[in-house]
Design a protein around this motif. Structure first.
Motif, PDB file in Angstrom:
ATOM      1  N   ARG A 149       0.837  -1.198   0.000  1.00 23.87           N
ATOM      2  CA  ARG A 149       0.000   0.000   0.000  1.00 23.87           C
ATOM      3  C   ARG A 149       0.869   1.244   0.000  1.00 23.87           C
ATOM      4  O   ARG A 149       1.636   1.447   0.920  1.00 23.87           O
ATOM      5  N   GLU A 150       0.716   2.013  -1.063  1.00 21.42           N
ATOM      6  CA  GLU A 150       1.370   3.329  -1.055  1.00 21.42           C
ATOM      7  C   GLU A 150       0.325   4.252  -0.450  1.00 21.42           C
ATOM      8  O   GLU A 150      -0.531   4.765  -1.154  1.00 21.42           O
ATOM      9  N   GLU A 151       0.373   4.365   0.862  1.00 21.17           N
ATOM     10  CA  GLU A 151      -0.685   5.123   1.549  1.00 21.17           C
ATOM     11  C   GLU A 151      -0.671   6.589   1.156  1.00 21.17           C
ATOM     12  O   GLU A 151       0.341   7.262   1.269  1.00 21.17           O
ATOM     13  N   ILE A 152      -1.789   7.040   0.694  1.00 22.94           N
ATOM     14  CA  ILE A 152      -1.963   8.462   0.364  1.00 22.94           C
ATOM     15  C   ILE A 152      -2.714   9.089   1.530  1.00 22.94           C
ATOM     16  O   ILE A 152      -3.786   8.611   1.903  1.00 22.94           O
ATOM     17  N   VAL A 153      -2.146  10.121   2.088  1.00 20.62           N
ATOM     18  CA  VAL A 153      -2.829  10.811   3.193  1.00 20.62           C
ATOM     19  C   VAL A 153      -3.727  11.880   2.587  1.00 20.62           C
ATOM     20  O   VAL A 153      -3.262  12.707   1.796  1.00 20.62           O
ATOM     21  N   PRO A 154      -5.023  11.854   2.931  1.00 21.04           N
ATOM     22  CA  PRO A 154      -5.933  12.867   2.365  1.00 21.04           C
ATOM     23  C   PRO A 154      -5.471  14.273   2.708  1.00 21.04           C
ATOM     24  O   PRO A 154      -4.946  14.509   3.810  1.00 21.04           O
TER      25      PRO A 154
ATOM     26  N   PHE B   5      -9.811  18.111   2.618  1.00 19.92           N
ATOM     27  CA  PHE B   5     -10.672  17.171   1.901  1.00 19.92           C
ATOM     28  C   PHE B   5     -12.068  17.050   2.534  1.00 19.92           C
ATOM     29  O   PHE B   5     -13.080  17.150   1.843  1.00 19.92           O
ATOM     30  N   VAL B   6     -12.091  16.863   3.849  1.00 20.84           N
ATOM     31  CA  VAL B   6     -13.387  16.682   4.527  1.00 20.84           C
ATOM     32  C   VAL B   6     -14.263  17.928   4.333  1.00 20.84           C
ATOM     33  O   VAL B   6     -15.450  17.821   3.998  1.00 20.84           O
TER      34      VAL B   6
ATOM     35  N   GLN C  82     -12.445   8.466   4.356  1.00 16.46           N
ATOM     36  CA  GLN C  82     -11.699   9.250   3.359  1.00 16.46           C
ATOM     37  C   GLN C  82     -10.409   8.540   2.943  1.00 16.46           C
ATOM     38  O   GLN C  82     -10.089   8.475   1.739  1.00 16.46           O
ATOM     39  N   GLY C  83      -9.683   8.005   3.916  1.00 15.34           N
ATOM     40  CA  GLY C  83      -8.410   7.339   3.608  1.00 15.34           C
ATOM     41  C   GLY C  83      -8.588   6.157   2.667  1.00 15.34           C
ATOM     42  O   GLY C  83      -7.993   6.120   1.574  1.00 15.34           O
TER      43      GLY C  83
ATOM     44  N   ILE D 150      -9.857   7.282  -0.897  1.00 15.64           N
ATOM     45  CA  ILE D 150      -8.846   7.994  -1.697  1.00 15.64           C
ATOM     46  C   ILE D 150      -7.765   7.011  -2.153  1.00 15.64           C
ATOM     47  O   ILE D 150      -7.314   7.044  -3.303  1.00 15.64           O
ATOM     48  N   ASN D 151      -7.369   6.125  -1.260  1.00 18.12           N
ATOM     49  CA  ASN D 151      -6.321   5.161  -1.625  1.00 18.12           C
ATOM     50  C   ASN D 151      -6.784   4.179  -2.692  1.00 18.12           C
ATOM     51  O   ASN D 151      -6.009   3.802  -3.568  1.00 18.12           O
TER      52      ASN D 151
ATOM     53  N   TYR E  38      -6.670   6.054  -5.827  1.00 17.13           N
ATOM     54  CA  TYR E  38      -5.279   6.236  -6.256  1.00 17.13           C
ATOM     55  C   TYR E  38      -4.759   4.983  -6.959  1.00 17.13           C
ATOM     56  O   TYR E  38      -4.006   5.066  -7.922  1.00 17.13           O
ATOM     57  N   ARG E  39      -5.194   3.843  -6.482  1.00 13.99           N
ATOM     58  CA  ARG E  39      -4.764   2.595  -7.128  1.00 13.99           C
ATOM     59  C   ARG E  39      -5.307   2.487  -8.549  1.00 13.99           C
ATOM     60  O   ARG E  39      -4.702   1.859  -9.401  1.00 13.99           O
TER      61      ARG E  39
ATOM     62  N   ARG F 294      -2.752  11.621  -7.477  1.00 14.70           N
ATOM     63  CA  ARG F 294      -3.274  12.025  -6.175  1.00 14.70           C
ATOM     64  C   ARG F 294      -4.460  12.997  -6.284  1.00 14.70           C
ATOM     65  O   ARG F 294      -5.492  12.812  -5.641  1.00 14.70           O
TER      66      ARG F 294
ATOM     67  N   GLU G 254      -8.442  12.242  -5.237  1.00 11.19           N
ATOM     68  CA  GLU G 254      -9.281  12.996  -4.286  1.00 11.19           C
ATOM     69  C   GLU G 254     -10.582  13.446  -4.946  1.00 11.19           C
ATOM     70  O   GLU G 254     -11.638  13.422  -4.319  1.00 11.19           O
TER      71      GLU G 254
END
Lengths: 135, 194
Positions: free
Chosen positions: A13-18, A22-23, B29-30, B33-34, B37-38, B43, B47
């Motif tokens: 997992r290439e974790e993307i931080v929002p 965003f919220v 959200q996490g 979004i992830n 992204y995949r 990025r 979003e």
């Protein structure tokens, strides 16, 4: 590279931080959506009194006239009705019929006309009352 | 992530308390979004797609009857949206994020070759036909859980397994030099014996 390595690479997992906004951005869009989809109350439709008034007054006058005539004809009996129908122009279809029959059919038509007008007024009054209650 | 929290928030939103939707957005959200992204490897676009998914979820909340978990419903909705978005505007060669990828510690330890190999695998996945790529993305995103991935894609588990098998086979044909030492795997291609 074996299959397990392939799994590892694909699983990784290439974790993307929002992003921080965003919220807020989503909630703004949701609020807009909610306000857009809220039911808009129908503006009250004003009744066209200016246009309707002459017609209404004419109808009332006609109804009153007919009622008065009907009542008076009932009071004076067939004689007066007969004299009234005698005033019909020559060549009229009525002229071909006996006076009594003409008087009876005229009276019947008047009665029905008066009744129709009364029903129309009652229906209009009732509709307006319902519309007023709903507002 | 608590299913009861989701249920409570959904009930509040349906009762007219729109602000309660924020709880759902914060919790999901996490992952959304992830997952996006995949699919797109961008990025900013991820979003945007996730925001659209949340909007659709908001619109579709009355349709969620609690027969499936909220997360399953949300992922199915998001996956469906991401797939159609990617078909509408393909990700193409959007390798900007690939270039700006976070530094992998293996590179510092001299594992540059391994890092390049991993990137090559991911790029190879991106070039697969949509149905195989989507199957692989969802399967690995859902921690190799076939039922959840199949539910997300709206296909039968057997169909997903077949697509995984075929997708891996295509990957292996694209990366023959990298996959020379194959081991047995539930969805791996059988070794070719001379």
């Amino acid at each position: 590279m074996n299959d397990r390595d392939l799994d590892r690479v694909l699983r990784e997992r290439e974790e993307i931080v929002p992003s921080s906004g965003f919220v807020a951005s989503v909630m703004e869009a949701v609020q807009q959506e909610a306000s857009a989809s809220a039911p808009i109350p129908f503006p009250p439709i004003p009744f066209p009194w200016k246009r309707a008034l002459p017609g209404l007054m004419a109808s009332v006058a006609l109804a009153v006239g007919l009622i008065v005539r009907w009542v008076s004809s009932g009071a004076h009996g067939n004689a007066s009705v007969g004299s009234a129908t005698a005033a019909l122009p020559a060549g009229n279809l009525f002229a071909m019929l006996p006076h009594e029959q003409i008087a009876a059919s005229t009276l019947l038509a008047l009665e029905w006309s008066a009744l129709a007008l009364l029903v129309s007024f009652a229906a209009a009054w009732f509709s307006m009352k319902i519309a007023t209650v709903r507002e | 992530m608590s299913a009861s929290e989701d249920q409570a928030d959904v009930a509040r939103v349906l009762a007219g308390e729109i602000a309660a939707f924020e709880g759902i957005v914060r919790r999901w959200q996490g992952p959304l979004i992830n997952l996006a992204y995949r699919f797109c490897r961008d990025r900013g676009r991820a979003e945007e797609m996730a925001q659209e998914a949340f909007l659709r979820a908001y619109r579709g909340l009355p349709k969620w009857r609690g027969e499936s978990a909220f997360s399953t419903w949300l992922f199915a909705l998001a996956t469906n949206l991401y797939r159609s978005e990617l078909r509408r505007i393909p990700a193409g060669a959007m390798a900007l994020d690939e270039i700006a990828e976070p530094r992998d510690p293996r590179a510092i330890d001299g594992g540059l070759e391994e890092l390049d190999r991993d990137r090559a695998v991911r790029r190879a996945v991106d070039t697969l036909p949509a149905k195989y790529r989507e199957a692989l993305i969802c399967f690995y995103f859902q921690e190799m859980d076939v039922p959840t991935a199949a539910a997300g894609l709206g296909i039968a588990e057997g169909t997903l397994k077949a697509r995984l098998f075929r997708g891996r086979k295509m990957l292996e044909s694209k990366l023959p030099s990298l996959l020379d030492a194959r081991e047995s795997h539930p969805y791996a291609c059988p070794k070719e014996t001379a």
